[in-house]
Motif scaffolding. Sequence first.
Motif, PDB file in Angstrom:
ATOM      1  N   ARG A 125       0.834  -1.208   0.000  1.00 57.92           N
ATOM      2  CA  ARG A 125       0.000   0.000   0.000  1.00 57.92           C
ATOM      3  C   ARG A 125       0.864   1.252   0.000  1.00 57.92           C
ATOM      4  O   ARG A 125       0.549   2.258  -0.605  1.00 57.92           O
ATOM      5  CB  ARG A 125      -0.911   0.008   1.226  1.00 57.92           C
TER       6      ARG A 125
ATOM      7  N   GLU B  54       0.979   4.769  -2.216  1.00 57.70           N
ATOM      8  CA  GLU B  54       0.947   6.078  -1.552  1.00 57.70           C
ATOM      9  C   GLU B  54       2.109   6.936  -2.008  1.00 57.70           C
ATOM     10  O   GLU B  54       1.966   8.129  -2.258  1.00 57.70           O
ATOM     11  CB  GLU B  54       1.050   5.902  -0.033  1.00 57.70           C
TER      12      GLU B  54
ATOM     13  N   TRP C   3     -10.467  -7.940   2.374  1.00 53.43           N
ATOM     14  CA  TRP C   3      -9.630  -6.939   3.000  1.00 53.43           C
ATOM     15  C   TRP C   3     -10.269  -6.409   4.263  1.00 53.43           C
ATOM     16  O   TRP C   3      -9.634  -6.283   5.303  1.00 53.43           O
ATOM     17  CB  TRP C   3      -9.353  -5.775   2.049  1.00 53.43           C
TER      18      TRP C   3
ATOM     19  N   ALA D 263      -1.611  -4.889   6.145  1.00 56.68           N
ATOM     20  CA  ALA D 263      -0.654  -4.627   5.065  1.00 56.68           C
ATOM     21  C   ALA D 263       0.737  -4.386   5.642  1.00 56.68           C
ATOM     22  O   ALA D 263       1.735  -4.799   5.075  1.00 56.68           O
ATOM     23  CB  ALA D 263      -1.103  -3.437   4.240  1.00 56.68           C
TER      24      ALA D 263
ATOM     25  N   SER E 147      -5.275  -7.720  -0.574  1.00 59.25           N
ATOM     26  CA  SER E 147      -5.705  -6.532  -1.313  1.00 59.25           C
ATOM     27  C   SER E 147      -6.557  -5.565  -0.523  1.00 59.25           C
ATOM     28  O   SER E 147      -7.213  -5.916   0.425  1.00 59.25           O
ATOM     29  CB  SER E 147      -6.482  -6.961  -2.548  1.00 59.25           C
ATOM     30  N   VAL E 148      -6.508  -4.343  -0.986  1.00 61.02           N
ATOM     31  CA  VAL E 148      -7.327  -3.326  -0.361  1.00 61.02           C
ATOM     32  C   VAL E 148      -8.202  -2.701  -1.437  1.00 61.02           C
ATOM     33  O   VAL E 148      -7.777  -2.510  -2.570  1.00 61.02           O
ATOM     34  CB  VAL E 148      -6.450  -2.246   0.307  1.00 61.02           C
TER      35      VAL E 148
ATOM     36  N   LEU F  69      -9.806   0.305  -3.018  1.00 56.94           N
ATOM     37  CA  LEU F  69      -9.677   1.763  -2.979  1.00 56.94           C
ATOM     38  C   LEU F  69     -10.947   2.382  -3.524  1.00 56.94           C
ATOM     39  O   LEU F  69     -11.550   3.242  -2.930  1.00 56.94           O
ATOM     40  CB  LEU F  69      -8.471   2.212  -3.778  1.00 56.94           C
TER      41      LEU F  69
ATOM     42  N   MET G 272      -2.203  -6.205  -5.845  1.00 56.42           N
ATOM     43  CA  MET G 272      -2.468  -5.099  -4.947  1.00 56.42           C
ATOM     44  C   MET G 272      -1.762  -3.812  -5.348  1.00 56.42           C
ATOM     45  O   MET G 272      -2.312  -2.732  -5.224  1.00 56.42           O
ATOM     46  CB  MET G 272      -2.025  -5.478  -3.549  1.00 56.42           C
TER      47      MET G 272
ATOM     48  N   SER H 239      -4.579   1.378  -7.718  1.00 61.33           N
ATOM     49  CA  SER H 239      -4.528   2.810  -7.544  1.00 61.33           C
ATOM     50  C   SER H 239      -5.576   3.415  -8.461  1.00 61.33           C
ATOM     51  O   SER H 239      -5.416   3.410  -9.665  1.00 61.33           O
ATOM     52  CB  SER H 239      -3.130   3.304  -7.917  1.00 61.33           C
TER      53      SER H 239
ATOM     54  N   LYS I 152     -11.228   5.158   3.925  1.00 57.85           N
ATOM     55  CA  LYS I 152      -9.909   4.780   3.429  1.00 57.85           C
ATOM     56  C   LYS I 152      -9.036   6.021   3.227  1.00 57.85           C
ATOM     57  O   LYS I 152      -7.887   6.064   3.630  1.00 57.85           O
ATOM     58  CB  LYS I 152     -10.093   4.002   2.117  1.00 57.85           C
TER      59      LYS I 152
ATOM     60  N   SER J  44      -7.807   7.130   6.509  1.00 60.58           N
ATOM     61  CA  SER J  44      -7.301   6.045   7.360  1.00 60.58           C
ATOM     62  C   SER J  44      -8.136   5.884   8.627  1.00 60.58           C
ATOM     63  O   SER J  44      -7.616   5.841   9.731  1.00 60.58           O
ATOM     64  CB  SER J  44      -5.843   6.261   7.763  1.00 60.58           C
TER      65      SER J  44
END
Length: 441
Positions: A219, A223, A266, A274, A291-292, A294, A333, A337, A422, A425
């Motif tokens: 992740r 970022e 996730w 993560a 995985s996340v 988004l 993952m 994005s 997300k 956070s």
Amino acid sequence: MKPFLKSLMSLVRITCLLLFTTLAVAGAGKKVESLRFWTAPDHTRLVFGTTAPVSHKVFTLDNPPRLVLDMSDVKFDTSLPSFSSSHKVLGLMRQATRNKKDLRVVIDLKTAVKAKSFSLKPNTNYGHRLVIDLYPKQAKSSNKTSVIKKSVSSAKNNKWIVAIDAGHGGEDPGARGHRGTREKVVVLAIAKKLAALVNKQPNMKAYLVRTGDYYIGLRKRMEKARKARADLFVSIHADAFKDQRARGSSVYVLSNRGASSEAARWLANSENAADLVGGVSLDDKDDMLASVLLDLSQNATEDASATVAGEVLKNLRGVGHVHKKQVQRAGFMVLKSPDIPSILIETAFISNRQEEAKLRTSSHQNKVAAAILKGVKRYFSKQRLPASPSIRTAKVTYKIRRGDTLSGIAQKHRVSLTSLKKANSMKSSRIKVGQVIQIPS
Ligand SMILES: [Zn+2]
């Protein structure tokens, strides 16, 4: 000595010997059998390889700054690593036994740090590990951020920014070839060569996500690319398969299908899951599990990703074999994005002897980098350079007022509650009056 006494004495001796052996076996239960360290630009990672999970306590002392690590019922059975005298964080290190069975490790530090520790379970490369991450404390962190932001925006200057992500690193070596070639090493070499080529283009600028041998969470990679205001994200890997005959390169884009089920997976994981994969050798195909989600509304980016992937694949055909003739879709993952078109390139099979040999040579690494660049250039040539990148990446914020709910704010801004959480956070939907939150685009 009488024969009776003699035999009694030897019996005692044998008993003692047995007792000592038993004690020694019991004491040998837990050991630190290896100690490694990795230096990333923002932190230093210490990894204690142990024979079993250990309970530990880590704390820092001031004047002079030191890090103390206490491990219960553990013996030190390896050598201390020697840090370069020019290392920015680590100084002298020593270890000693306490209370006859516990281990204390003390490291002199060159700067005050914040220590974070966690355990990792065995994987194909390593056994049990205790990981300590040291983040230097910065007195004027706000100043520093503004300096970074400034340099990024001046670098942008209407240039396409290409984030180049060398897969794996540090505790995570990636795939390994028969001759011992490690994926993390060859992909970093290719990434650096690609960055040099990108920087030679008048309208492009490279951003290397990983610059050395250290691990970056999946992740975190995204970022970092987003912070660098990347227009394209290129992740570089080398494939491996049990069948040594498998060969050739493949290009992947994110598959939208399955994204929702991954999201469910996730969400079932804890927020820092993560972080905890840091150092675990993730088979690329397993990234899906970590995985996340988004955002699901990433169709525009998906089309762009597919276009650039196609261009890159076309050019890789000229370098060597192509494993799959079409662009592949998978739930990697690092590709998740939503605002940056992203591709993942498996440059070759490190598990194939011929391809492993090629991957090690500078000339082949250059050829691969040149082919990727060609594809990327072709893609950008069809894009209109945005007039003002700052507008494109401008962030929308919202100040919480009395009576607001997070779901209400999400509805009002037409974003999902998940993506809103997300972006900030957030683990729960709790908000405070006066709190400023980011509204994702
Ligand atoms: Zn990989």
